[in-house]
Design an enzyme around this catalytic site. Structure first.
Site, PDB file in Angstrom:
ATOM      1  N   GLY A  12       0.837  -1.204   0.000  1.00  0.00           N
ATOM      2  CA  GLY A  12       0.000   0.000   0.000  1.00  0.00           C
ATOM      3  C   GLY A  12       0.869   1.250   0.000  1.00  0.00           C
ATOM      4  O   GLY A  12       0.560   2.253  -0.642  1.00  0.00           O
ATOM      5  N   ASN A  13       2.011   1.179   0.715  1.00  0.00           N
ATOM      6  CA  ASN A  13       2.937   2.314   0.779  1.00  0.00           C
ATOM      7  C   ASN A  13       3.715   2.489  -0.513  1.00  0.00           C
ATOM      8  O   ASN A  13       4.364   3.509  -0.718  1.00  0.00           O
ATOM      9  CB  ASN A  13       3.932   2.130   1.931  1.00  0.00           C
ATOM     10  CG  ASN A  13       3.258   2.327   3.273  1.00  0.00           C
ATOM     11  OD1 ASN A  13       2.679   3.363   3.536  1.00  0.00           O
ATOM     12  ND2 ASN A  13       3.311   1.302   4.107  1.00  0.00           N
ATOM     13  N   LYS A 130      -1.843  -1.034  15.815  1.00  0.00           N
ATOM     14  CA  LYS A 130      -1.731  -0.520  14.439  1.00  0.00           C
ATOM     15  C   LYS A 130      -2.294   0.903  14.347  1.00  0.00           C
ATOM     16  O   LYS A 130      -3.498   1.128  14.498  1.00  0.00           O
ATOM     17  CB  LYS A 130      -2.508  -1.469  13.525  1.00  0.00           C
ATOM     18  CG  LYS A 130      -2.698  -0.980  12.126  1.00  0.00           C
ATOM     19  CD  LYS A 130      -1.619  -1.479  11.209  1.00  0.00           C
ATOM     20  CE  LYS A 130      -1.779  -0.874   9.830  1.00  0.00           C
ATOM     21  NZ  LYS A 130      -0.561  -0.885   9.058  1.00  0.00           N
ATOM     22  N   LYS A 214      -1.263  -7.208   5.788  1.00  0.00           N
ATOM     23  CA  LYS A 214      -1.452  -7.805   4.466  1.00  0.00           C
ATOM     24  C   LYS A 214      -0.367  -8.843   4.119  1.00  0.00           C
ATOM     25  O   LYS A 214      -0.609  -9.760   3.339  1.00  0.00           O
ATOM     26  CB  LYS A 214      -1.543  -6.733   3.381  1.00  0.00           C
ATOM     27  CG  LYS A 214      -0.247  -6.057   3.009  1.00  0.00           C
ATOM     28  CD  LYS A 214       0.339  -6.573   1.728  1.00  0.00           C
ATOM     29  CE  LYS A 214       1.618  -5.918   1.294  1.00  0.00           C
ATOM     30  NZ  LYS A 214       2.538  -5.330   2.192  1.00  0.00           N
ATOM     31  N   LYS A 276       6.903  -9.077   6.659  1.00  0.00           N
ATOM     32  CA  LYS A 276       7.240  -9.632   5.347  1.00  0.00           C
ATOM     33  C   LYS A 276       8.149 -10.847   5.511  1.00  0.00           C
ATOM     34  O   LYS A 276       7.984 -11.871   4.845  1.00  0.00           O
ATOM     35  CB  LYS A 276       7.941  -8.588   4.471  1.00  0.00           C
ATOM     36  CG  LYS A 276       7.073  -7.376   4.175  1.00  0.00           C
ATOM     37  CD  LYS A 276       7.733  -6.443   3.202  1.00  0.00           C
ATOM     38  CE  LYS A 276       7.166  -5.044   3.293  1.00  0.00           C
ATOM     39  NZ  LYS A 276       5.713  -4.939   3.423  1.00  0.00           N
TER      40      LYS A 276
HETATM   41  P1  ADP Z   1       4.388  -1.894   2.446  1.00  0.00           P
HETATM   42  O1  ADP Z   1       3.314  -0.901   2.264  1.00  0.00           O
HETATM   43  O2  ADP Z   1       4.970  -2.357   1.146  1.00  0.00           O
HETATM   44  O3  ADP Z   1       4.008  -3.039   3.358  1.00  0.00           O
HETATM   45  P2  ADP Z   1       6.136  -0.992   4.613  1.00  0.00           P
HETATM   46  O4  ADP Z   1       6.440   0.461   4.833  1.00  0.00           O
HETATM   47  O5  ADP Z   1       5.224  -1.656   5.562  1.00  0.00           O
HETATM   48  O6  ADP Z   1       5.610  -1.095   3.113  1.00  0.00           O
HETATM   49  O7  ADP Z   1       7.505  -1.824   4.578  1.00  0.00           O
HETATM   50  C1  ADP Z   1       8.606  -1.420   3.750  1.00  0.00           C
HETATM   51  C2  ADP Z   1       9.614  -0.609   4.567  1.00  0.00           C
HETATM   52  O8  ADP Z   1      10.279  -1.454   5.500  1.00  0.00           O
HETATM   53  C3  ADP Z   1      10.749  -0.009   3.786  1.00  0.00           C
HETATM   54  O9  ADP Z   1      10.401   1.202   3.174  1.00  0.00           O
HETATM   55  C4  ADP Z   1      11.830   0.178   4.871  1.00  0.00           C
HETATM   56  O10 ADP Z   1      11.851   1.513   5.316  1.00  0.00           O
HETATM   57  C5  ADP Z   1      11.365  -0.698   6.035  1.00  0.00           C
HETATM   58  N1  ADP Z   1      12.368  -1.610   6.607  1.00  0.00           N
HETATM   59  C6  ADP Z   1      12.452  -1.926   7.927  1.00  0.00           C
HETATM   60  N2  ADP Z   1      13.448  -2.770   8.181  1.00  0.00           N
HETATM   61  C7  ADP Z   1      14.049  -3.024   6.981  1.00  0.00           C
HETATM   62  C8  ADP Z   1      15.149  -3.854   6.587  1.00  0.00           C
HETATM   63  N3  ADP Z   1      15.836  -4.583   7.460  1.00  0.00           N
HETATM   64  N4  ADP Z   1      15.490  -3.888   5.260  1.00  0.00           N
HETATM   65  C9  ADP Z   1      14.793  -3.141   4.362  1.00  0.00           C
HETATM   66  N5  ADP Z   1      13.747  -2.330   4.677  1.00  0.00           N
HETATM   67  C10 ADP Z   1      13.353  -2.275   5.980  1.00  0.00           C
HETATM   68 MG    MG Z   2       3.449  -2.821   5.400  1.00  0.00          MG
END
Ligand code: ADP
Ligand code: MG
Length: 313
Positions: A12-13, A130, A214, A276
């Site tokens: 979503g981000n 959240k 998600k 993730k």
């Molecule tokens: P999405 O909407 O795709 O779920 P998120 O913002 O929840 O996006 O997750 C992606 C973010 O995770 C990246 O932009 C980054 O800032 C963060 N992040 C946290 N820890 C890590 C890591 N170890 N390696 C890479 N990114 C990371």
């Molecule tokens: Mg996320």
């Protein structure tokens, strides 16, 4: 490669990026760019099921609901989640269809409004974590606490936000219909925003005020439909160890054991990268072949191992 199934999760981000306002055209444009890569996977013979996040979008819908509350009755969170599935599903469905037509491929695309069952006794209901919707100052937060049932939490910058539970997904209500459509060869967009959270009430189900992660729902979906690959697309090229520190190191591939070790060492941030990696691990432990985390715009190259971070046994 032929007939392998990929569950592909769009962040979503990544669809509505932090530096953007979140206009209609910005979001469509991001989806358009992601879709160009996704179609290449379809041309290569992969079956693709698409899911997506809704964090920023559901936050915006919730702001619209809050601000217009005096004029139009506000909808609860499960209804906002359904609205966001329709909105983002529409963007994806239209762009996929257009790109298929451009490539002379005749395939139906369908978005399914999807409900995801959570446990009434999930500990998350006792501890909402959240954050959603707008930031408030202390006075506004106090007012909302008094006037509504909202739980408000303060962040490090003395700003307040509503927090809601994020329970774990335990089952996808529309699983059978998703499978049927996938088996027919259709491109299915489903379980958007982690799915609309519902709980059992006797023999019926009802929506609850929560947001399901998600990434965890994408894993549930991938396991339930026996997918081969879980591909999580986000706003960053790769996963890093010691992220955002001088010792930061990008990772191309890691084994299941390494992923578990790095997770336990705390390399992945709660609420963003951690779910993730957890989803990637759980997918492999439940029969998946590989999990990949890559940028929204590199679905095709990440499957070929040319970008992103792959976790496999
Ligand atoms: P999405 O909407 O795709 O779920 P998120 O913002 O929840 O996006 O997750 C992606 C973010 O995770 C990246 O932009 C980054 O800032 C963060 N992040 C946290 N820890 C890590 C890591 N170890 N390696 C890479 N990114 C990371
Ligand atoms: Mg996320």
């Amino acid at each position: 490669m032929k007939n392998k199934t990929i569950v592909l999760a769009l962040g979503g981000n990544a669809i509505l990026q932090a530096h953007e306002k979140g206009t209609y055209y910005e979001q469509i444009n991001n989806v358009k760019k992601a879709v160009v890569e996704i179609i290449k996977l379809i041309q290569d013979g992969y079956k693709v099921i698409i899911t997506h996040g809704n964090g920023p979008q559901v936050g915006n819908l919730y702001i619209q609901n809050s601000l217009a509350g005096e004029v139009v009755p506000p909808m609860p969170l499960d209804a906002c989640s359904a609205e966001s599935q329709g909105l983002i599903g529409y963007f994806i469905q239209q762009e996929i269809k257009n790109e298929l037509v451009r490539n002379n491929i005749d395939l139906p695309v369908i978005t399914l409004i999807t409900q995801v069952l959570v446990d009434t006794d999930d500990p998350a209901f006792m501890n909402p974590t959240k954050p959603i919707g707008p930031f408030h100052n202390r006075k506004e937060a106090e007012f909302l606490k008094k006037r509504t049932s909202f739980v408000m939490k303060e962040d490090s910058n003395k700003r307040w936000r509503r927090v809601v539970p994020s329970p774990r997904p335990i089952g996808i209500v529309e699983k059978e219909v998703i499978k049927k459509n996938v088996d027919e060869g259709y491109i299915v967009v489903t379980a958007g925003g982690g799915g609309i959270p519902v709980i059992n009430k006797g023999r019926e189900i009802i929506g609850v005020e929560a947001v399901i992660d998600k990434d965890l729902s994408a894993c549930r979906l991938a396991v339930d439909i026996n997918a081969n690959i879980l591909l999580i697309l986000t706003d960053i090229e790769r996963v890093a160890l010691n992220y955002n520190s001088p010792k930061q190191k990008w990772i191309d591939t890691m084994s299941l054991g390494e992923a578990k070790k790095y997770l336990a060492e705390g390399h992945f941030k709660e609420g963003s990268m951690k779910p993730k990696i957890e989803a990637g691990i759980s997918f492999l432990e439940n029969g998946g072949e590989k999990s990949i985390i890559a940028s929204l715009f590199s679905a095709n190259s990440s499957i070929k191992g040319k970008s992103g971070t792959t976790i496999k046994n």
